[in-house]
Scaffold this motif. Structure first.
Motif, mmCIF file in Angstrom:
data_model
loop_
_atom_site.group_PDB
_atom_site.id
_atom_site.type_symbol
_atom_site.label_atom_id
_atom_site.label_comp_id
_atom_site.label_asym_id
_atom_site.label_seq_id
_atom_site.Cartn_x
_atom_site.Cartn_y
_atom_site.Cartn_z
ATOM 1 N N GLY A 293 31.688 2.663 91.733
ATOM 2 C CA GLY A 293 31.365 3.479 90.567
ATOM 3 C C GLY A 293 32.475 3.500 89.537
ATOM 4 O O GLY A 293 32.218 3.683 88.340
ATOM 5 N N THR A 294 33.731 3.310 89.967
ATOM 6 C CA THR A 294 34.835 3.265 89.009
ATOM 7 C C THR A 294 34.752 2.010 88.147
ATOM 8 O O THR A 294 35.110 2.031 86.974
ATOM 9 C CB THR A 294 36.202 3.316 89.715
ATOM 10 N N VAL A 295 34.290 0.920 88.739
ATOM 11 C CA VAL A 295 34.136 -0.326 87.987
ATOM 12 C C VAL A 295 33.019 -0.172 86.961
ATOM 13 O O VAL A 295 33.148 -0.596 85.804
ATOM 14 C CB VAL A 295 33.842 -1.502 88.941
ATOM 15 N N ILE A 296 31.920 0.445 87.365
ATOM 16 C CA ILE A 296 30.798 0.660 86.449
ATOM 17 C C ILE A 296 31.219 1.562 85.292
ATOM 18 O O ILE A 296 30.950 1.272 84.122
ATOM 19 C CB ILE A 296 29.609 1.265 87.214
ATOM 20 N N ALA A 297 31.887 2.670 85.618
ATOM 21 C CA ALA A 297 32.320 3.593 84.572
ATOM 22 C C ALA A 297 33.269 2.903 83.596
ATOM 23 O O ALA A 297 33.123 3.035 82.373
ATOM 24 C CB ALA A 297 32.991 4.818 85.195
ATOM 25 N N TYR A 298 34.233 2.176 84.121
ATOM 26 C CA TYR A 298 35.178 1.491 83.244
ATOM 27 C C TYR A 298 34.470 0.430 82.406
ATOM 28 O O TYR A 298 34.728 0.306 81.196
ATOM 29 C CB TYR A 298 36.296 0.839 84.061
ATOM 30 N N ASP A 299 33.620 -0.350 83.031
ATOM 31 C CA ASP A 299 32.898 -1.401 82.324
ATOM 32 C C ASP A 299 32.153 -0.832 81.127
ATOM 33 O O ASP A 299 32.200 -1.388 80.021
ATOM 34 C CB ASP A 299 31.921 -2.080 83.297
ATOM 35 N N CYS A 300 31.474 0.286 81.311
ATOM 36 C CA CYS A 300 30.711 0.886 80.220
ATOM 37 C C CYS A 300 31.615 1.509 79.165
ATOM 38 O O CYS A 300 31.401 1.329 77.959
ATOM 39 C CB CYS A 300 29.753 1.934 80.774
ATOM 40 N N LEU A 301 32.641 2.234 79.600
ATOM 41 C CA LEU A 301 33.513 2.928 78.655
ATOM 42 C C LEU A 301 34.390 1.973 77.855
ATOM 43 O O LEU A 301 34.750 2.261 76.709
ATOM 44 C CB LEU A 301 34.394 3.923 79.404
ATOM 45 N N LYS A 302 34.709 0.831 78.419
ATOM 46 C CA LYS A 302 35.586 -0.120 77.734
ATOM 47 C C LYS A 302 34.822 -1.214 77.006
ATOM 48 O O LYS A 302 35.251 -1.658 75.932
ATOM 49 C CB LYS A 302 36.540 -0.759 78.745
ATOM 50 N N ARG A 303 33.688 -1.628 77.542
ATOM 51 C CA ARG A 303 33.060 -2.859 77.062
ATOM 52 C C ARG A 303 31.769 -2.652 76.288
ATOM 53 O O ARG A 303 31.238 -3.616 75.734
ATOM 54 C CB ARG A 303 32.798 -3.782 78.256
ATOM 55 N N LEU A 304 31.239 -1.420 76.264
ATOM 56 C CA LEU A 304 29.977 -1.180 75.557
ATOM 57 C C LEU A 304 30.232 -0.327 74.318
ATOM 58 O O LEU A 304 30.535 0.864 74.424
ATOM 59 C CB LEU A 304 28.982 -0.478 76.484
ATOM 60 N N PRO A 305 30.103 -0.895 73.132
ATOM 61 C CA PRO A 305 30.392 -0.152 71.898
ATOM 62 C C PRO A 305 29.522 1.077 71.709
ATOM 63 O O PRO A 305 29.949 2.046 71.065
ATOM 64 C CB PRO A 305 30.131 -1.190 70.798
ATOM 65 N N ASP A 306 28.289 1.086 72.257
ATOM 66 C CA ASP A 306 27.395 2.227 72.050
ATOM 67 C C ASP A 306 27.521 3.287 73.131
ATOM 68 O O ASP A 306 26.718 4.225 73.174
ATOM 69 C CB ASP A 306 25.942 1.750 71.954
#
Length: 312
Positions: A194-207
């Motif tokens: 879940g930490t990877v998912i959270a980071y992936d979204c917070l860092k890599r998804l502009p929206d």
């Protein structure tokens, strides 16, 4: 008043309402209690186990209790199938992760008889004093779940209609952060994958909707194989998701946790403008299995951190 969004880690899980109840009760009954409901703090859960496992776990005691005698109790529920790589990149990814967990060969991993543990174990999983049949279930879940997310594999359990795993989980995470019930300050608490998912979204998804703080527990984000799949947005000198996390990022780890133990500290790999910004805190969970989220949630350091981020 405030809101916490939780996101779970690898392996199968109980139904979402039960899992959220277990975690809230764990925090409320810890040695430094933090009863979110009594304090007016709402919460929600980003749940994704149903995308990879056919039926939710029914043995709630495995998640609430302290025994470590079943695969479910050590994040090995669901009996994930072995991953067959479809490219050299996938094969190298899986081999790299596996080597950090164990030095055993493929033949030894699949053998019915428990392999002999070397006198000086090379992998983090080999050092865990639990039966191999339990640890093998965890290893298969870890490799399959991480692989399917980071490579956005199209998959469905039990013969359902396949969906792209990464894209679908990302949408669930974004929807959770945008939900009308969310209030500020808004903190994300993530565990394991879940930490990877959270980071992936917070860092890599502009929206992605910004949040006020991030807590990672037992995170594999320090592993090179994972970081490679987070590029180009991730860089060692500027990996902190400062555009989406306005406050602190606190990372709690146990050095004997097999998921994060190989490289538990994140401050050096997720800098902000070249300077360390992640707050790494070592804790010591009890028992043989140090990766359990309920053990992290019982830590006084966790409740102090969450209390501070919620401004209670």
């Amino acid at each position: 008043m405030a809101h916490v969004t939780f996101i779970h880690g690898i392996a199968n899980k109980p139904p979402a309402p039960e899992l959220l109840r277990i975690w809230r009760n764990t925090i409320a009954n810890a040695s430094d209690p933090l009863p979110l409901g009594d304090l007016g703090v709402s919460s929600s859960l980003v749940y994704w186990a149903d995308l990879l496992y056919e039926q939710p776990e029914t043995d709630l005691f495995a998640y609430e209790g302290v025994l470590e005698n079943t695969p479910e109790a050590i994040d090995g529920g669901g009996d994930a199938p072995a991953v067959t790589p479809t490219s050299p990149e996938e094969a190298a990814f899986l081999e790299g992760l596996r080597r950090k967990m164990t030095g055993l060969s493929d033949l030894e991993l699949e053998a019915e008889d428990a392999p002999a543990v070397p006198p000086e174990p090379q992998g983090s999983l080999e050092r865990v004093p639990l039966p191999w049949f339990i640890k093998r279930r965890f290893l298969k879940a870890f490799l399959r779940d991480v692989h399917h997310y980071l490579f956005d594999v199209e998959y469905a359990p039990g013969g359902g209609t396949p969906v792209p795993i990464q894209q679908t989980i990302r949408r669930r995470f974004l929807d959770a952060l945008e939900a009308p019930a969310v209030t500020r300050p808004h903190i994300v608490v993530s565990h394991s994958m879940g930490t990877v998912i959270a980071y992936d979204c917070l860092k890599r998804l502009p929206d992605c909707t910004p949040v006020d703080g991030l807590i990672t527990l037992g995170s594999p984000l320090g592993l090179d194989e994972v970081q490679d799949k987070l590029q180009p947005e991730w860089t060692r000198s500027d990996g902190f998701p400062q555009a989406k996390v306005s406050g602190r990022w606190a990372n709690l780890f146990d050095r004997l946790d097999p998921v994060c133990g190989f490289d538990p500290k994140l401050a050096n790999d997720f800098r902000r403008g070249g300077s360390a910004a992640v707050e790494d805190t070592a804790v010591q969970n009890d028992g043989a299995w140090r990766h359990s989220i309920t053990k992290y949630l019982r830590q006084p350091a966790f409740n102090r951190t969450l209390r501070g981020l919620l401004r209670l």
